[in-house]
Design an enzyme around this catalytic site. Sequence first.
Site, mmCIF file in Angstrom:
data_model
loop_
_atom_site.group_PDB
_atom_site.id
_atom_site.type_symbol
_atom_site.label_atom_id
_atom_site.label_comp_id
_atom_site.label_asym_id
_atom_site.label_seq_id
_atom_site.Cartn_x
_atom_site.Cartn_y
_atom_site.Cartn_z
ATOM 1 N N GLN A 161 0.855 -1.205 0.000
ATOM 2 C CA GLN A 161 0.000 0.000 0.000
ATOM 3 C C GLN A 161 0.881 1.242 0.000
ATOM 4 O OE1 GLN A 161 -0.479 1.996 3.218
ATOM 5 N NE2 GLN A 161 -1.383 3.584 1.914
ATOM 6 N N TYR A 183 1.011 5.594 -0.148
ATOM 7 C CA TYR A 183 0.506 6.966 -0.197
ATOM 8 C C TYR A 183 1.444 7.719 -1.133
ATOM 9 C CZ TYR A 183 -2.396 6.287 4.028
ATOM 10 O OH TYR A 183 -3.351 5.861 4.937
ATOM 11 N N THR A 194 -3.592 4.291 -2.080
ATOM 12 C CA THR A 194 -4.703 4.822 -1.283
ATOM 13 C C THR A 194 -5.035 6.220 -1.781
ATOM 14 O OG1 THR A 194 -4.002 3.492 0.585
ATOM 15 C CG2 THR A 194 -5.477 5.340 1.069
ATOM 16 N N LYS A 219 -7.332 2.240 -3.965
ATOM 17 C CA LYS A 219 -8.043 1.950 -2.709
ATOM 18 C C LYS A 219 -8.743 3.215 -2.223
ATOM 19 C CE LYS A 219 -7.291 0.390 2.053
ATOM 20 N NZ LYS A 219 -7.537 1.582 2.878
ATOM 21 N N HIS A 230 -12.041 3.626 4.021
ATOM 22 C CA HIS A 230 -10.937 3.665 4.976
ATOM 23 C C HIS A 230 -11.424 3.254 6.373
ATOM 24 C CE1 HIS A 230 -6.740 5.549 4.699
ATOM 25 N NE2 HIS A 230 -6.761 5.083 5.925
ATOM 26 N N ARG A 277 -17.000 -8.759 8.992
ATOM 27 C CA ARG A 277 -16.747 -9.413 10.278
ATOM 28 C C ARG A 277 -17.184 -10.867 10.312
ATOM 29 N NH1 ARG A 277 -14.416 -5.437 10.048
ATOM 30 N NH2 ARG A 277 -14.491 -3.598 11.378
ATOM 31 N N GLY A 284 -9.678 -4.976 7.903
ATOM 32 C CA GLY A 284 -8.695 -4.099 8.527
ATOM 33 C C GLY A 284 -8.583 -4.401 10.012
HETATM 34 C C1 FNR Z 1 -6.328 1.688 8.506
HETATM 35 N N1 FNR Z 1 -6.483 1.818 7.132
HETATM 36 C C2 FNR Z 1 -5.413 2.195 6.357
HETATM 37 N N2 FNR Z 1 -5.538 2.276 5.008
HETATM 38 C C3 FNR Z 1 -4.490 2.624 4.237
HETATM 39 O O1 FNR Z 1 -4.645 2.674 3.020
HETATM 40 N N3 FNR Z 1 -3.273 2.908 4.797
HETATM 41 C C4 FNR Z 1 -3.069 2.853 6.139
HETATM 42 O O2 FNR Z 1 -1.964 3.119 6.622
HETATM 43 C C5 FNR Z 1 -4.166 2.490 6.958
HETATM 44 N N4 FNR Z 1 -4.030 2.433 8.321
HETATM 45 C C6 FNR Z 1 -5.083 2.009 9.096
HETATM 46 C C7 FNR Z 1 -4.901 1.868 10.455
HETATM 47 C C8 FNR Z 1 -5.934 1.380 11.243
HETATM 48 C C9 FNR Z 1 -5.732 1.211 12.708
HETATM 49 C C10 FNR Z 1 -7.175 1.041 10.645
HETATM 50 C C11 FNR Z 1 -8.306 0.482 11.477
HETATM 51 C C12 FNR Z 1 -7.360 1.201 9.310
HETATM 52 C C13 FNR Z 1 -7.772 1.468 6.497
HETATM 53 C C14 FNR Z 1 -7.839 -0.022 6.186
HETATM 54 O O3 FNR Z 1 -6.972 -0.348 5.128
HETATM 55 C C15 FNR Z 1 -9.244 -0.474 5.758
HETATM 56 O O4 FNR Z 1 -9.692 0.324 4.695
HETATM 57 C C16 FNR Z 1 -10.272 -0.458 6.879
HETATM 58 O O5 FNR Z 1 -9.696 -0.790 8.116
HETATM 59 C C17 FNR Z 1 -11.373 -1.451 6.546
HETATM 60 O O6 FNR Z 1 -12.372 -1.414 7.496
HETATM 61 P P1 FNR Z 1 -12.510 -2.437 8.734
HETATM 62 O O7 FNR Z 1 -12.282 -3.834 8.222
HETATM 63 O O8 FNR Z 1 -11.495 -2.013 9.731
HETATM 64 O O9 FNR Z 1 -13.911 -2.203 9.176
#
Ligand code: FNR
Length: 371
Positions: A135, A137, A163, A239, A263, A298, A317
């Site tokens: 992933q 940025y 992302t 994403k 996200h 979930r 996530g």
């Molecule tokens: C994330 N997510 C995320 N996405 C991304 O592109 N780069 C990142 O560094 C992060 N960091 C991150 C940290 C934490 C603690 C969480 C909970 C989420 C978003 C992640 O990739 C994803 O889109 C979501 O977490 C999906 O939702 P659920 O499964 O947590 O409900």
Amino acid sequence: MDYANVRSLEEAARAVLDPVHYDYFAGGAQDEITVAANEAAFARIGLVPRILRGAARPRLGTTVLGAEMSMPVMLSPTAFHKLAHPEAERATARAAAAAGVTMISAMLSTVAIEDIAAEARKAAPGGAEPSLWFQLYVQPDLGFTEAIVRRAEAAGCRALVVTVDSPALGRHERNDRNDFHDLPPGMRCENLRELPGEGLRDLGGRDSGHVRQVVLSPEISWDHIAWLRQISDLPIVLKGVLHPRDARLAVENGVDALLVSNHGGRQLDTTPATIDRLPIIAEAVQGQVPLLLDGGVRRGTDVIKALALGATATAIGRPAVWGLAAAGEAGVARVLDLLRNELDNALTLCGCASPQDVTAELLTTMEGPHQ
Ligand code: FNR
């Protein structure tokens, strides 16, 4: 380890985590309306099983962008695993590789991508090549961005997951209340530190590895995606796509797959649940690229609902973080095991022989009357 479901692993994680770090993982933007909506939307969708199909035990495997997956569940990128467990992304990578699950490794990981890849290789069954994606940025400093891409390629990552929902950081009020804005001493974003190898760029010198080095920039545009396409042969996954016009633009710009994501409710609050956006995105792309979905997955039944609405695979996530915090590698493995068993059970109960067998005819709303 007696965890009945993902929820019980979240409870176990909450019990062991520093409350400030629990808030960082669990929280979302502002009123967390989107965080709640992602899960609630799955609960509003009903499944109507088909009977007497003689489907036998389902096969769960699928393929996305050439990556073979043991089930249509991947690990979405989550930052800072060291806050959850000292083994951090090493443990996550081993659990994913052992389970044949694709891990999308976060640019902001607390273990370097080379080490994550090495752990995954050790754990992959029968010496198979583990499925690891990276992933990214995109940074306005293209030299910086290119150096990280080269590093991910060299480590063996097989796709770039860019992302695109983060032109700024979402407003996390829990973190504000807790005054949590950087990693504690001793933890770094290891991918942001000096790069190994000849000719690669030094990403910031001795004091590098800080979250604040990363720029979430509103200047990033489709031109950057075109640039990325030029500098790397890896498939590009966007994403954070929620608008059908952007889904079309992505296809027109040669993007290889889309990850429908808000996200996890951590960026723009009040974006709708991802599962509610999936049909309109599927309609827009007309099967031209694979669709992935994360946000609120979930249960095995959630996976089936996403497949029925047009996703090739889903991703999680927070659940992986809960597993990691609760029991390290074994905890992540347990989360994946639970989802696999639930998916197997739900497919069987629906009369489906495989994920590919799932269609929208299984779906209705939980509220009647039904047609
Ligand atoms: C994330 N997510 C995320 N996405 C991304 O592109 N780069 C990142 O560094 C992060 N960091 C991150 C940290 C934490 C603690 C969480 C909970 C989420 C978003 C992640 O990739 C994803 O889109 C979501 O977490 C999906 O939702 P659920 O499964 O947590 O409900």
